[in-house]
Motif scaffolding. Structure first.
Motif, PDB file in Angstrom:
ATOM      1  N   ASP A   1       0.821  -1.265   0.006  1.00  0.00           N
ATOM      2  CA  ASP A   1       0.157   0.066  -0.131  1.00  0.00           C
ATOM      3  C   ASP A   1       0.790   1.258  -0.249  1.00  0.00           C
ATOM      4  N   LYS A   2       0.298   2.369   0.507  1.00  0.00           N
ATOM      5  CA  LYS A   2       0.982   3.521   0.131  1.00  0.00           C
ATOM      6  C   LYS A   2       2.334   3.961   1.096  1.00  0.00           C
TER       7      LYS A   2
ATOM      8  N   PHE B   1      20.103   4.094   1.642  1.00  0.00           N
ATOM      9  CA  PHE B   1      19.366   3.430   0.490  1.00  0.00           C
ATOM     10  C   PHE B   1      18.171   3.385   0.253  1.00  0.00           C
ATOM     11  N   SER B   2      17.424   3.882  -0.845  1.00  0.00           N
ATOM     12  CA  SER B   2      16.064   3.588  -0.913  1.00  0.00           C
ATOM     13  C   SER B   2      16.045   3.157  -2.346  1.00  0.00           C
ATOM     14  N   PRO B   3      15.510   2.165  -2.858  1.00  0.00           N
ATOM     15  CA  PRO B   3      15.275   1.388  -3.914  1.00  0.00           C
ATOM     16  C   PRO B   3      14.654   2.265  -4.927  1.00  0.00           C
ATOM     17  N   SER B   4      15.033   2.283  -5.983  1.00  0.00           N
ATOM     18  CA  SER B   4      14.326   3.076  -7.387  1.00  0.00           C
ATOM     19  C   SER B   4      14.164   2.436  -8.336  1.00  0.00           C
ATOM     20  N   GLY B   5      14.771   1.135  -8.554  1.00  0.00           N
ATOM     21  CA  GLY B   5      14.859   0.371  -9.728  1.00  0.00           C
ATOM     22  C   GLY B   5      15.273  -0.778  -9.494  1.00  0.00           C
ATOM     23  N   VAL B   6      14.827  -1.839 -10.121  1.00  0.00           N
ATOM     24  CA  VAL B   6      15.505  -3.478 -10.071  1.00  0.00           C
ATOM     25  C   VAL B   6      15.326  -3.882 -11.270  1.00  0.00           C
TER      26      VAL B   6
ATOM     27  N   LEU C   1      10.591  -2.501 -10.535  1.00  0.00           N
ATOM     28  CA  LEU C   1       9.953  -3.836 -10.949  1.00  0.00           C
ATOM     29  C   LEU C   1      10.824  -4.380 -11.872  1.00  0.00           C
ATOM     30  N   GLY C   2      11.263  -5.815 -11.619  1.00  0.00           N
ATOM     31  CA  GLY C   2      12.119  -6.396 -12.490  1.00  0.00           C
ATOM     32  C   GLY C   2      11.741  -7.874 -12.781  1.00  0.00           C
ATOM     33  N   TYR C   3      12.336  -8.377 -13.784  1.00  0.00           N
ATOM     34  CA  TYR C   3      12.165  -9.882 -13.844  1.00  0.00           C
ATOM     35  C   TYR C   3      13.307 -10.632 -13.714  1.00  0.00           C
ATOM     36  N   ASP C   4      13.096 -11.671 -12.811  1.00  0.00           N
ATOM     37  CA  ASP C   4      14.107 -12.428 -12.436  1.00  0.00           C
ATOM     38  C   ASP C   4      13.837 -14.119 -13.103  1.00  0.00           C
ATOM     39  N   HIS C   5      14.602 -14.099 -14.160  1.00  0.00           N
ATOM     40  CA  HIS C   5      14.452 -15.128 -15.250  1.00  0.00           C
ATOM     41  C   HIS C   5      14.909 -16.755 -14.563  1.00  0.00           C
ATOM     42  N   VAL C   6      15.826 -16.615 -13.574  1.00  0.00           N
ATOM     43  CA  VAL C   6      16.316 -17.612 -13.100  1.00  0.00           C
ATOM     44  C   VAL C   6      15.450 -18.322 -12.277  1.00  0.00           C
ATOM     45  N   ASN C   7      14.476 -17.427 -11.388  1.00  0.00           N
ATOM     46  CA  ASN C   7      13.319 -17.939 -10.794  1.00  0.00           C
ATOM     47  C   ASN C   7      12.113 -18.040 -10.929  1.00  0.00           C
ATOM     48  N   ASN C   8      11.935 -17.213 -12.275  1.00  0.00           N
ATOM     49  CA  ASN C   8      10.541 -17.040 -12.911  1.00  0.00           C
ATOM     50  C   ASN C   8       9.775 -15.962 -12.147  1.00  0.00           C
ATOM     51  N   ARG C   9      10.071 -15.102 -11.738  1.00  0.00           N
ATOM     52  CA  ARG C   9       9.539 -14.396 -10.743  1.00  0.00           C
ATOM     53  C   ARG C   9       9.846 -12.736 -11.008  1.00  0.00           C
ATOM     54  N   LEU C  10       8.722 -11.900 -10.698  1.00  0.00           N
ATOM     55  CA  LEU C  10       9.135 -10.575 -10.625  1.00  0.00           C
ATOM     56  C   LEU C  10       9.570 -10.227  -9.397  1.00  0.00           C
ATOM     57  N   LEU C  11      10.498  -9.196  -9.130  1.00  0.00           N
ATOM     58  CA  LEU C  11      11.158  -8.631  -8.099  1.00  0.00           C
ATOM     59  C   LEU C  11      10.470  -6.937  -7.784  1.00  0.00           C
ATOM     60  N   ILE C  12      10.157  -6.650  -6.644  1.00  0.00           N
ATOM     61  CA  ILE C  12       9.396  -5.542  -6.363  1.00  0.00           C
ATOM     62  C   ILE C  12      10.264  -4.702  -5.494  1.00  0.00           C
ATOM     63  N   GLY C  13      10.789  -3.706  -5.767  1.00  0.00           N
ATOM     64  CA  GLY C  13      11.673  -2.944  -4.831  1.00  0.00           C
ATOM     65  C   GLY C  13      10.721  -1.782  -4.005  1.00  0.00           C
ATOM     66  N   LEU C  14      10.575  -1.614  -2.823  1.00  0.00           N
ATOM     67  CA  LEU C  14      10.044  -1.029  -1.942  1.00  0.00           C
ATOM     68  C   LEU C  14      11.126   0.366  -1.285  1.00  0.00           C
ATOM     69  N   LYS C  15      10.645   1.442  -1.652  1.00  0.00           N
ATOM     70  CA  LYS C  15      11.292   2.705  -1.319  1.00  0.00           C
ATOM     71  C   LYS C  15      11.035   3.195   0.160  1.00  0.00           C
ATOM     72  N   GLY C  16       9.820   2.880   0.383  1.00  0.00           N
ATOM     73  CA  GLY C  16       9.200   3.131   1.830  1.00  0.00           C
ATOM     74  C   GLY C  16       9.229   1.997   2.735  1.00  0.00           C
ATOM     75  N   SER C  17       8.198   1.554   3.700  1.00  0.00           N
ATOM     76  CA  SER C  17       8.493   0.577   4.562  1.00  0.00           C
ATOM     77  C   SER C  17       8.413  -0.764   3.967  1.00  0.00           C
ATOM     78  N   GLY C  18       9.026  -1.712   4.551  1.00  0.00           N
ATOM     79  CA  GLY C  18       9.345  -3.007   4.193  1.00  0.00           C
ATOM     80  C   GLY C  18       8.160  -3.750   4.739  1.00  0.00           C
ATOM     81  N   ASP C  19       7.432  -3.350   5.655  1.00  0.00           N
ATOM     82  CA  ASP C  19       6.416  -4.045   6.419  1.00  0.00           C
ATOM     83  C   ASP C  19       5.048  -4.354   5.424  1.00  0.00           C
ATOM     84  N   VAL C  20       4.931  -5.712   5.582  1.00  0.00           N
ATOM     85  CA  VAL C  20       3.466  -6.170   4.786  1.00  0.00           C
ATOM     86  C   VAL C  20       2.715  -6.650   6.222  1.00  0.00           C
TER      87      VAL C  20
END
Length: 276
Positions: free
Chosen positions: A128-129, A198-203, A136-155
């Motif tokens: 959420d916000k 460090f604040s992720p902005s691209g993966v 957002l990036g594609y991990d072809h090794v594990n067939n998954r999308l990677l999502i970087g969070l600039k804010g809180s890592g809590d879900v």
């Protein structure tokens, strides 16, 4: 339910210092000498995300609009546009096969088939916000999308002490409950200074090695992770070439592209060829 506290500590090879702007193993790119600089039209000043589209073409998002723009590297111009959503804060785009995935900072993710424009699927995410999704990036090794969070890592039910990168399994269409990577500022501060944040902005994932490249626009940095999730390199990116790095992607042969937002002017895309 009691929350699970997740804390992953990285050792950043602090005893090896190649240069003031670089820590760890030397990367296969010269970030001070791009092979090509592409200047985008003025209406693409906020290029917030980048993906490889097809030979000689990259696709991108322009932050506040749900539109995909396809840029031809040979013609040096936009050759295709797709409107898939209304206005928003779009921070990630990735092509996987015939599908385009786009994600907003609020966690809303959209998917559409490039051969079926106008049919867009909404994918529910755990973000959420407060998470402020920024990559957002594609991990072809594990067939998954990677999502970087600039804010809180809590879900929900997960506490994260650091900046998090989560994953979305493309085989099951499900999000993994725990982050794929966690970046702790205290570990980075040991080698780059007390004020580093460090604040992720691209993966993006390297197509040949499977290594994960994570951009930070806040401190203009790039971290390279091994397949096992261990940091191999941290590079500070110079402001002259990288005023605000937001998008990152690779071509299949390993060429690296990084886009920059530039206020009141067209953004830029920098190309770096892999060195032997």
């Amino acid at each position: 339910m009691r929350k699970l506290t997740l804390q992953v500590t990285f050792i950043l090879l602090s005893t090896v210092l190649f240069a003031q702007a670089q820590i760890g193993e030397k990367p296969p790119y010269d970030f001070e000498s791009p092979d090509q600089i592409y200047v985008l039209p003025d209406y693409l000043e906020e290029v917030s995300a980048l993906t490889y589209y097809q030979p000689n073409q990259l696709a991108m998002l322009n932050d506040e609009h749900g539109r995909m723009y396809v840029y031809d590297l040979s013609k040096m111009e936009i050759v295709h546009r797709v409107r898939f959503h209304g206005d928003g804060d779009f921070e990630g785009i990735e092509r996987v096969g015939d599908f385009i995935y786009a994600i907003e900072s609020t966690g809303k993710m959209h998917r559409f088939n490039i051969h079926m424009e106008g049919v867009v699927e909404a994918i529910k995410t755990p973000f959420d916000k407060k998470n402020n999704v920024e990559g957002l990036g594609y991990d072809h090794v594990n067939n998954r999308l990677l999502i970087g969070l600039k804010g809180s890592g809590d879900v929900k039910n997960i506490d994260v002490k650091g900046k998090a990168v989560y994953s979305f399994d493309l085989a099951t269409d499900e999000f993994d409950k725990l982050p794929a990577y966690v970046i702790l500022n205290k570990d980075l501060e040991r080698v780059v200074g007390d004020d580093f944040r460090f604040s992720p902005s691209g993966v993006a994932v390297h197509p040949l090695t499977g290594e994960v490249y994570v951009l930070s626009a806040v401190k203009n940095a790039l971290i390279i992770f091994s397949n096992e999730g261990k940091p191999k390199n941290l590079t500070r990116l110079g402001k002259r070439l990288f005023p605000q790095p937001e998008g990152i992607t690779f071509s299949p042969n390993g060429d690296l592209f990084i886009s920059n937002e530039i206020d009141s002017d067209g953004g830029t895309i920098l190309k770096f060829s892999q060195k032997n």
